[in-house]
Design an enzyme around this catalytic site. Structure first.
Site, PDB file in Angstrom:
ATOM      1  N   TYR A 132      17.441  -7.455  23.058  1.00 32.30           N
ATOM      2  CA  TYR A 132      18.916  -7.641  22.835  1.00 32.30           C
ATOM      3  C   TYR A 132      19.507  -5.918  22.781  1.00 32.30           C
ATOM      4  O   TYR A 132      20.195  -5.482  23.092  1.00 32.30           O
ATOM      5  CB  TYR A 132      19.655  -8.075  21.712  1.00 32.30           C
TER       6      TYR A 132
ATOM      7  N   ASP B 179      18.922 -15.443  17.390  1.00 31.87           N
ATOM      8  CA  ASP B 179      19.559 -15.956  18.359  1.00 31.87           C
ATOM      9  C   ASP B 179      19.712 -18.118  18.633  1.00 31.87           C
ATOM     10  O   ASP B 179      20.741 -18.805  18.178  1.00 31.87           O
ATOM     11  CB  ASP B 179      19.660 -15.494  19.224  1.00 31.87           C
TER      12      ASP B 179
END
Ligand code: NAD
Ligand code: IPM
Ligand code: MN
Length: 334
Positions: free
Chosen positions: A126, A226
């Site tokens: 990310y 996540d």
């Protein structure tokens, strides 16, 4: 204390007002600085965030955020990832604890559990190093010593405050960047005298479902953290119950683990407890421990009373839960 309040999109508009009400009910003295960012703003103005929005956030002590819609469109950059990186909110701390009351949810773990996912929040897949072309797309996963060391230190510190059991979650059998992360985490754990073990992320997903009670602190990289977060929310019973804190050296942002939930947004049925428990994490961060305890006590009370939203098998609305919490806290403080 000055708190930037970002409702964001979807159910963010429904769960943040209850969280603010609860902060007011426990007697926190704070100034609210409303900040509009997100997909709604993008649709309205063509920009998801203005240049000075980050400065407004930097000028506050911390941020309370609902959720921001991020469409699966390569031309759209995630505002939340941008905020996390810009404010260097490197530690995403996500506690998952079984409820001690009966709930009517699809999955209920056999034994009580209580673990925290400590997710690296600024790099990895990310990190924003990406390109997309006609015939290929690339997302670069960079893992640095600096970011791995600091997340391992955060996780080790938490482990020492709890059961001194750290699990390093990676995929070092196939990814070099994971071998690197693993080694840095092991060095930090050894240096801090923390008992650790390790798990490959695929096996971790399996074992978390089978035996979540075995775990105390999990430390992992951004994408893995996540994914394991939503899996863990299912173990708790609902995403609507799971809070998180994004902590950096200077700034902190508190938000539910869940997103903008477009499937239920606008109906007044979203569970506000994840947002309210995120506000509780904010109180802990601000060292307002008595107020934080009051929030937890009120949450336990409304759940025991059966005032539950539909995700927990109840019939209460978002506002019913909020009113019950505020009423309970007001009574206690009389
Ligand atoms: P989601 O977390 O919004 O929803 C997943 C499921 O959980 C849905 O069935 C939803 O109804 C349920 N749920 C979520 N919050 C709930 C609540 N408070 N009470 C009861 N049920 C709840 O995930 P999604 O649908 O994959 O994502 C929707 C949008 O949110 C996407 O644009 C995504 O990018 C964004 N998102 C934002 C954040 C954030 O801002 N922190 C986090 C995750 C996803
Ligand atoms: C979360 C969300 C975000 C993330 C998205 C919306 C950028 O899924 O907070 O878990 O992946 O971190
Ligand atoms: Mn997520």
């Amino acid at each position: 204390m000055k708190v930037a309040v970002i409702e964001g999109d979807g159910v963010g508009h429904e769960v943040i007002p209850p969280a603010v009400n609860v902060l007011q009910a426990v007697g926190l003295e704070f100034e609210i600085v409303p900040v509009e960012v997100g997909y709604g703003k993008w649709e309205r103005t063509g920009r998801a965030m203005d240049d000075n929005d980050l400065d407004v956030m930097r000028d506050c002590d911390c941020i309370l955020l609902g959720a921001i819609t991020t469409p699966s469109d390569p031309n759209y950059q995630s505002v939340l990832l941008h905020i996390r990186r810009e404010l260097d909110l490197y530690a995403n701390v996500r506690p998952f604890r079984s409820l001690n009351i009966p709930v009517d949810t699809p999955y209920v773990a056999k034994e009580p559990f209580d673990f925290i996912i400590v997710r690296e929040n600024t790099e990895g897949l990310y990190g924003g190093k990406e390109e997309i072309g006609e015939d290929r797309a690339t997302s670069i996963r960079t893992i640095t010593r600096k970011c791995s060391e600091r997340i391992a230190r955060t996780a080790s510190k938490l482990a020492k405050e709890r059961k001194n059991r750290l699990t390093i979650v990676h995929k070092a059998n196939v990814l070099k960047s994971c071998s690197f992360f693993r080694e840095v985490c092991i060095n930090v754990a050894q240096g801090e005298d923390v008992q650790y073990d390790e798990a490959l992320v695929d096996a971790m997903a399996y074992n978390l479902i089978l035996a979540p009670q075995k775990y105390d602190i999990l430390v992992t990289t951004n994408l893995f953290g996540d994914i394991l977060s939503d899996l863990s929310a299912a173990l708790v019973g609902s995403l609507g119950l799971c809070p998180s804190a994004n902590i950096g050296e200077k700034y902190a942002l508190f938000e539910p683990v869940h997103g903008s939930a477009p499937d239920i947004a606008g109906r007044g049925i979203a569970n506000p407890l994840a947002a309210i428990l995120s506000a509780k994490m904010m109180l802990e961060w601000a060292e307002e421990h008595e107020k934080a305890k009051l929030v937890q006590q009120a949450v336990d009370h409304v759940l025991e009373k059966g005032i539950k939203t539909t995700d927990l098998g109840g019939h209460a609305s978002t506002n019913d839960v909020s009113d019950a919490l505020v009423g309970y806290i007001a009574n206690l403080r009389k």
